[in-house]
Design an enzyme around this catalytic site. Structure first.
Site, short mmCIF file in Angstrom:
data_model
loop_
_atom_site.label_atom_id
_atom_site.label_comp_id
_atom_site.label_asym_id
_atom_site.label_seq_id
_atom_site.Cartn_x
_atom_site.Cartn_y
_atom_site.Cartn_z
N ALA A 110 0.77 -1.28 0.03
CA ALA A 110 -0.08 0.15 -0.09
C ALA A 110 0.91 1.38 0.05
O ALA A 110 0.22 2.36 -0.40
CB ALA A 110 -1.03 -0.07 1.06
N PRO A 112 3.11 4.53 -1.00
CA PRO A 112 2.96 5.43 0.27
C PRO A 112 1.58 5.93 0.47
O PRO A 112 1.42 6.42 1.51
CB PRO A 112 3.74 6.59 -0.33
CG PRO A 112 3.27 6.54 -1.84
CD PRO A 112 3.20 5.05 -2.44
N GLY A 113 0.54 5.37 -0.17
CA GLY A 113 -0.65 5.43 0.43
C GLY A 113 -1.78 6.08 -0.73
O GLY A 113 -3.01 6.33 -0.25
N GLY A 114 -1.42 6.35 -1.75
CA GLY A 114 -2.48 7.00 -2.73
C GLY A 114 -3.57 5.94 -3.15
O GLY A 114 -4.74 6.66 -3.04
N LYS A 115 -3.39 4.84 -3.48
CA LYS A 115 -4.30 4.15 -3.63
C LYS A 115 -5.09 3.71 -2.51
O LYS A 115 -6.44 3.52 -2.56
CB LYS A 115 -4.10 2.49 -4.55
CG LYS A 115 -3.35 3.15 -5.70
CD LYS A 115 -2.63 1.91 -6.44
CE LYS A 115 -2.10 2.29 -8.00
NZ LYS A 115 -0.95 2.99 -7.60
N GLU A 133 2.16 -2.83 4.15
CA GLU A 133 3.23 -2.35 3.64
C GLU A 133 4.62 -3.02 4.32
O GLU A 133 4.71 -3.18 5.55
CB GLU A 133 3.70 -1.08 3.66
CG GLU A 133 5.03 -0.55 2.91
CD GLU A 133 5.30 -1.15 1.69
OE1 GLU A 133 6.42 -1.43 1.49
OE2 GLU A 133 4.42 -0.71 0.81
N ARG A 138 8.57 2.74 4.57
CA ARG A 138 7.29 3.09 3.63
C ARG A 138 6.30 2.89 4.67
O ARG A 138 5.23 3.67 4.18
CB ARG A 138 7.57 2.09 2.77
CG ARG A 138 8.64 2.71 1.44
CD ARG A 138 9.02 1.52 0.44
NE ARG A 138 7.75 1.23 -0.32
CZ ARG A 138 7.18 2.07 -1.26
NH1 ARG A 138 7.67 3.25 -1.48
NH2 ARG A 138 6.10 1.76 -1.90
N ASP A 178 -0.97 -4.14 -5.79
CA ASP A 178 -0.26 -2.92 -6.56
C ASP A 178 1.15 -3.31 -6.30
O ASP A 178 1.98 -2.93 -5.54
CB ASP A 178 -0.81 -1.52 -6.08
CG ASP A 178 0.26 -0.51 -6.80
OD1 ASP A 178 -0.04 -0.60 -8.12
OD2 ASP A 178 0.58 0.46 -6.54
N CYS A 231 3.30 -0.44 -12.48
CA CYS A 231 3.52 0.63 -13.37
C CYS A 231 4.55 0.50 -14.08
O CYS A 231 5.62 1.07 -14.31
CB CYS A 231 3.84 1.91 -12.25
SG CYS A 231 5.04 1.39 -10.95
#
Length: 457
Positions: A110, A112-115, A133, A138, A178, A231
């Site tokens: 997870a 840094p936390g955007g999603k 995480e 992190r 992710d 990504c």
């Protein structure tokens, strides 16, 4: 831009007639995005006070592009958690996870936390979000972002997928993986990703992804949704990883989902033994949309074992601590968070209801941090301030985003004020940003020292 030669050759072979357009995209400026945090502010309310030049991101209703010469990360609204700065393509992932209020959700990788913060906004404070995480530093950043966005129903863990799988078999309605990847999709914005790229690293990442998915699938309920994203452009880590997974777990299938204009599909011809319907997976290309590279696969678990009975967390704390909190809440708040209260040493938390036992797990944030018990008195946490609306506090000191006072507050300075003695919720244009404690006409600053602005930020 200095791209690895082997990478260029690989992409030319894959993209063929599209390759020139793809390479030209690296000469263009990267796209910047922010996502409005609807846990704290509605889209319409934000747009009425929006201090930035923004343009709608078509694939996410809360998402907006902003130009590279503007700095929303250096604005008081950012500290109040009114938005999260997130790469535009990455915002698509939360849309495909599509969590519903009341569900039990896992974000397995997870930071840094955007999603995670996107999923939380869609859950609207209802249900349970476990954000994990594996890397400790992190995980701390993840926890800080969960706090800044005012999320009440999240647990932040610092665990391996294997240890979580041993505890949570068949527990989650939806899981996001992710996955750690070779980062090819971020080359335009991340020099480190370019420097560390190699075919060997691509192979290593693909192998690691297989292991993570092995553990993730066991934690999903029958009928649940597993979303896999990277990504990177690498077929080995995208279509290849999903094809290997579906061969091993035939009780999963790729869901048909509606895609946005400009998004592309998975390529069966890019891997050996491609899974059926691999073209239903999604590719986002920087030469097709205003965003970086992403890959997304939406999977459904058709059947599986019924989950075991889970041991749930129970309220556990010193009655003196609870009494001190209740006294504080009676004097300061118009509401009181509900759920299970739990103490970690002198720290008081409230867990979402129906939380499983967290014993022997590495937990950084077990729900909403309410505050600290100090010498028979209660001191509220920054997390509690950010989770409150102005209507939920009895005493509020509102500062304007354009004022010298808000800058002074963010630097940790004492403010002049009038009003009732005791704790005041400090707000910026009506939205919570921290605590102050009034004595006489001096508002003592309780903005956390580690977050304070330095110099002329």
């Amino acid at each position: 831009m200095n791209l690895p030669q082997t990478f260029q050759e690989k992409m030319k072979n894959l993209l063929q007639e599209e390759y020139d357009a793809f390479i030209r995209s690296y000469e263009e400026e990267k796209n910047q995005g922010l996502r409005i945090n609807t846990l704290k502010i509605s889209i319409d309310e934000f747009l009425q006070m929006n201090p930035f030049t923004t343009e709608k991101i078509p694939w996410v209703k809360e998402g907006y592009f902003y130009p590279g010469n503007e700095r929303p990360g250096k604005h008081p609204y950012h500290e109040a958690g009114l938005y999260y700065i997130q790469e535009p393509s990455a915002m698509a992932v939360g849309e495909f996870v599509d969590p519903k209020p009341g569900e039990i959700i896992l974000d397995l990788c997870a930071a840094p936390g955007g999603k995670t913060t996107h999923l939380a906004s869609k859950m609207d404070g209802e249900g349970l979000l476990v954000s994990n995480e594996i890397h400790p530093q992190r995980a701390k950043i993840l926890s800080q972002n969960v706090e800044r966005m005012g999320i009440k129903n999240a647990i932040v863990t610092n665990e391996t997928p294997e240890r979580l799988a041993a505890r949570f078999r068949g527990f989650f309605d939806r899981i996001l993986v992710d996955a750690p990847c070779s980062g090819e999709g971020m080359f335009r914005k991340d020099e480190e990703a370019r420097l560390h790229w190699s075919p060997e690293n691509v192979a290593l990442c693909a192998s690691r992804q297989d292991g993570i998915l092995d553990h993730a699938q066991s934690m999903l309920k029958p009928g649940g949704r597993l979303v896999y994203s990277t990504c990177t452009f690498s077929p080995e880590e995208n279509e290849g990883t999903i094809s290997r997974f579906l061969e091993k777990y035939p009780n999963f299938e790729i869901e048909q989902v509606e895609v946005y204009e400009g998004f592309n599909h998975g390529r069966a011809g890019w891997v050996e033994n491609a899974a059926p319907n691999i073209e239903r997976t999604i590719r986002i290309w920087p030469h097709r949309v205003k965003g970086e590279g992403h890959y997304i696969a939406v999977l459904k678990k058709n059947d599986g074992e019924e989950p075991p009975r889970f041991k749930y967390a129970k309220q556990k704390l010193d009655p003196k601590m609870l009494k001190a909190y209740q006294q504080f809440a009676g004097e300061t708040l118009n509401i009181s968070p509900s759920g299970y209260f739990i103490a970690f040493n002198d720290q008081l938390y409230v867990l979402p209801k129906e939380v499983p036992s967290l014993e022997k797990l590495k937990v950084l944030r077990p729900g909403l941090h309410l505050g600290t018990f100090k010498k028979n008195r209660f001191e509220p946490s920054h997390a509690l301030a950010l989770a409150l609306s102005k209507e939920e506090a009895k005493n509020v000191m509102d500062l304007s985003a354009g004022s010298d006072e808000i800058i002074a507050y963010l630097k940790g300075e004492v403010l002049q004020a009038n009003g009732s003695k005791g704790w005041h919720l400090i707000t910026v244009d009506g939205y919570s940003i921290g605590w102050g404690k009034l004595a006489g006409n001096m508002m003592k600053n309780h903005y956390p020292k580690g977050l304070r602005w330095m110099g002329n930020k």
